[in-house]
Design an enzyme around this catalytic site. Structure first.
Site, short mmCIF file in Angstrom:
data_model
loop_
_atom_site.label_atom_id
_atom_site.label_comp_id
_atom_site.label_asym_id
_atom_site.label_seq_id
_atom_site.Cartn_x
_atom_site.Cartn_y
_atom_site.Cartn_z
N ASP A 1 3.23 -4.55 -1.97
CA ASP A 1 3.52 -3.25 -2.56
C ASP A 1 2.88 -3.19 -3.94
OD1 ASP A 1 5.79 -3.10 -4.96
OD2 ASP A 1 5.81 -4.97 -3.84
N HIS B 1 -6.23 10.25 -0.76
CA HIS B 1 -7.32 9.35 -0.36
C HIS B 1 -6.97 7.89 -0.63
CE1 HIS B 1 -11.20 7.41 0.01
NE2 HIS B 1 -10.96 6.87 -1.16
N GLN C 1 11.37 -17.72 -6.82
CA GLN C 1 10.99 -17.67 -8.23
C GLN C 1 10.55 -19.05 -8.71
OE1 GLN C 1 10.39 -15.22 -10.10
NE2 GLN C 1 11.40 -13.45 -9.17
N ASP D 1 13.47 -2.32 -3.89
CA ASP D 1 13.43 -3.36 -4.91
C ASP D 1 14.80 -3.37 -5.59
OD1 ASP D 1 12.85 -5.11 -6.90
OD2 ASP D 1 11.32 -3.90 -7.87
N CYS E 1 -11.11 13.74 1.91
CA CYS E 1 -12.51 13.49 2.22
C CYS E 1 -13.06 14.48 3.25
CB CYS E 1 -12.69 12.04 2.72
SG CYS E 1 -12.50 10.80 1.42
N CYS F 1 -14.22 7.84 5.43
CA CYS F 1 -12.77 8.04 5.36
C CYS F 1 -12.37 9.29 6.14
CB CYS F 1 -12.33 8.18 3.90
SG CYS F 1 -10.55 8.40 3.69
N CYS G 1 -9.33 10.84 5.72
CA CYS G 1 -8.22 11.55 5.07
C CYS G 1 -8.59 13.02 4.85
CB CYS G 1 -7.85 10.88 3.75
SG CYS G 1 -8.98 11.22 2.37
#
Length: 526
Positions: free
Chosen positions: A279, A347, A202, A104, A322, A317, A319
């Site tokens: 994002d 997670h 913009q 950014d 989990c 899940c 991950c």
């Protein structure tokens, strides 16, 4: 002063290929190849402001499936600084990340650090929140920092105005200044062969300004484009039409990035509107307050009901959190022990990656329409406060009134979406439905995250999303919304169809929900 257009060229540092498209919406899946990685889109980018996702190691972010993450030019330019970043060999080496990076430009800090910033044509003068020192971030300096960082995708420095402001002249100034700053950024880029530079559309919530920005910035023929200045607390009936206006006109063979979007329904809807990249700090920030993301929205692990709950956060899940830890264990740690932020962040990032993967798979399989229906039904299941036409009427806040005054002053040119009917001049509007994270004061969302979850989470999470919807699918050409067997379902509709009706057939006796979508009628036309 008129801006001297600096014509962009097709970038050797980016290739883009559309793989599959949804026949009923603008959703698509594609492959974007960058110098460090090939990313399948649509994709969500975790935010590593200063070279790290708070509470996570880069390898854990990679294990979750992220191929592209975001860093912040202003903060990295302050610490460790441009010179140190160059000596260290760029952010990839600095943080041990071998996949793609996007930076950014620092423009968003004009909103988030407004009290510390002074904006002029030259650039933005900041007072450092770290030591009080002053620095001037110009378009040239922003690109110099991003060149030192070595990001695969750099963002132009843009003049960002808080989207809920109503001053048309300020947005008009910012829109034209953004174009002038883009030309300065293009001229300053020392690495066009290895680093891509994206312009940022913009214009606030004003369709005419967005149109001018689209025309000016697409004339630069950049490798990709971003939609900026949204997701800051504006109502959905203003947010989604702007997204649709942009995606309908941005080049089909280039990636489209909607900045600052991270809440699950927003991701689903914006994918339907043709957005490829997103994002937001939301997944890791909300994890720090003990909130875990699930298909029903999120669960507050601080709540005492989880004290004896020995299930994982999400049984579906995969991950590591989990796999190894229960809700009861996390309940004892959240907001008390730093490790809880780490475990819940693992997670939450995994959830965002899985959601985007499900979206991509549904598009490729030709089932995106069914996915949207099922997702919305699951997200709002069992909620008594589902939206109805009656609940959507007569609710007008100070923000709506301010916008109406501004639109009246400008002769109705503010792009408000409305529908008249019933012969009595009655107008139905979607209002009060907030987006983003930082500006969700009116929805109660920010209060819920930063305050007492046990008292405010349910009201905060659902009120803003639900209260504003009305049961009229033609209110907004970007989205058909209706009450269906007490559940909220959503399906994007394109605007290039002949006028007609969008019809919903609940078929309650069959036990199966059927959706028939025809052309929509709307007075809003980008």
């Amino acid at each position: 002063m008129a801006s001297l257009a600096v014509k962009g060229t097709p970038s050797p540092a980016l290739s883009f290929k559309v793989v599959a498209e949804c026949g009923r919406s603008l959703a698509r899946t594609s492959l974007m190849t960058l110098p460090h990685h090939t990313i399948e889109l649509p994709a969500f980018m975790p935010v590593g402001t200063q070279g790290t996702m708070k509470g996570l190691l880069p390898q854990q972010v990679k294990d979750a499936g992220a191929g592209l993450i975001l860093g912040n030019t202003y903060h990295l330019g302050t610490r460790p600084g441009k010179d140190n970043m160059a000596r260290l060999g760029g952010l990839h080496k600095f943080m041990d990340w071998d996949r793609a990076l996007l930076t950014d430009s620092g423009g968003f800090q004009m909103v988030s650090l407004l009290d510390l910033a002074e904006i002029t044509e030259e650039g933005v003068k900041f007072r450092s929140p770290y030591d009080g020192s002053e620095c001037l971030l110009t378009p040239e300096e922003s690109i110099a920092i991003q060149n030192a960082i070595g990001a695969d995708i750099m963002m132009q420095l843009d003049d960002v105005v808080n989207v809920v402001e109503t001053d048309y002249k300020r947005f008009e100034l910012a829109m034209h200044r953004t174009t002038r700053w883009l030309d300065r950024c293009l001229a300053a880029n020392k690495n066009p062969a290895t680093q891509n530079l994206f312009p940022i559309i913009q214009g606030g919530l004003f369709p005419d300004l967005r149109q001018t920005s689209l025309e000016q910035l697409t004339a630069r023929d950049a490798p990709g484009y971003a939609i900026g200045g949204l997701s800051g607390g504006e109502d959905k009936d203003r947010f989604w039409p702007v997204v649709l206006q942009c995606t309908k006109q941005l080049p089909r063979q280039k990636p489209r990035y909607c900045m600052g979007v991270g809440v699950a329904p927003d991701l689903v809807v914006c994918c339907a509107l043709g957005v490829d990249m997103f994002d937001c700090v939301y997944p890791t920030r909300t994890a720090r307050f003990g909130c875990a993301l699930v298909d029903q929205g999120q669960i507050n692990l601080k709540h005492k009901k989880f004290n004896g709950d020995f299930r994982p956060i999400d049984e579906a899940c995969e991950c590591s959190t989990c796999h190894h830890y229960t809700r009861a264990y996390l309940h004892t740690l959240v907001t008390k022990e730093p490790v809880a932020c780490h475990l819940v962040s693992v997670h939450n990032i995994a959830y965002q990656m899985k959601l985007m993967r499900r979206i991509r798979e549904s598009i490729k399989a030709g089932g995106f329409e069914a996915f949207v229906q099922d997702f919305m039904a699951e997200y709002y299941q069992g909620k008594e406060d589902y939206p109805t036409r009656e609940r959507g009427e007569g609710k007008k806040g100070a923000r709506d009134e301010a916008w109406e005054e501004e639109e009246e002053r400008r002769g109705g040119g503010g792009g408000r979406v409305e529908r008249s009917g019933g012969g009595g001049g009655k107008v139905e509007r979607v209002s009060g439905l907030q987006s983003g994270f930082e500006g969700l004061n009116e929805a109660g969302y920010r209060e819920a995250v930063l305050g007492d979850f046990e008292a405010a989470e349910e009201a905060g999470r659902h009120a803003g999303f639900l209260t504003g919807f009305v049961g009229a699918p033609d209110v907004n050409p970007s989205l058909a919304l209706a009450r269906l067997e007490g559940l909220l379902l959503a399906l994007p509709c394109t605007t290039d169809q002949a006028e007609g009706q969008t019809q919903w057939d609940p078929s309650p006796h069959s036990g199966t929900r059927h959706l028939t979508v025809g052309p929509v009628t709307s007075q809003w036309d980008p």
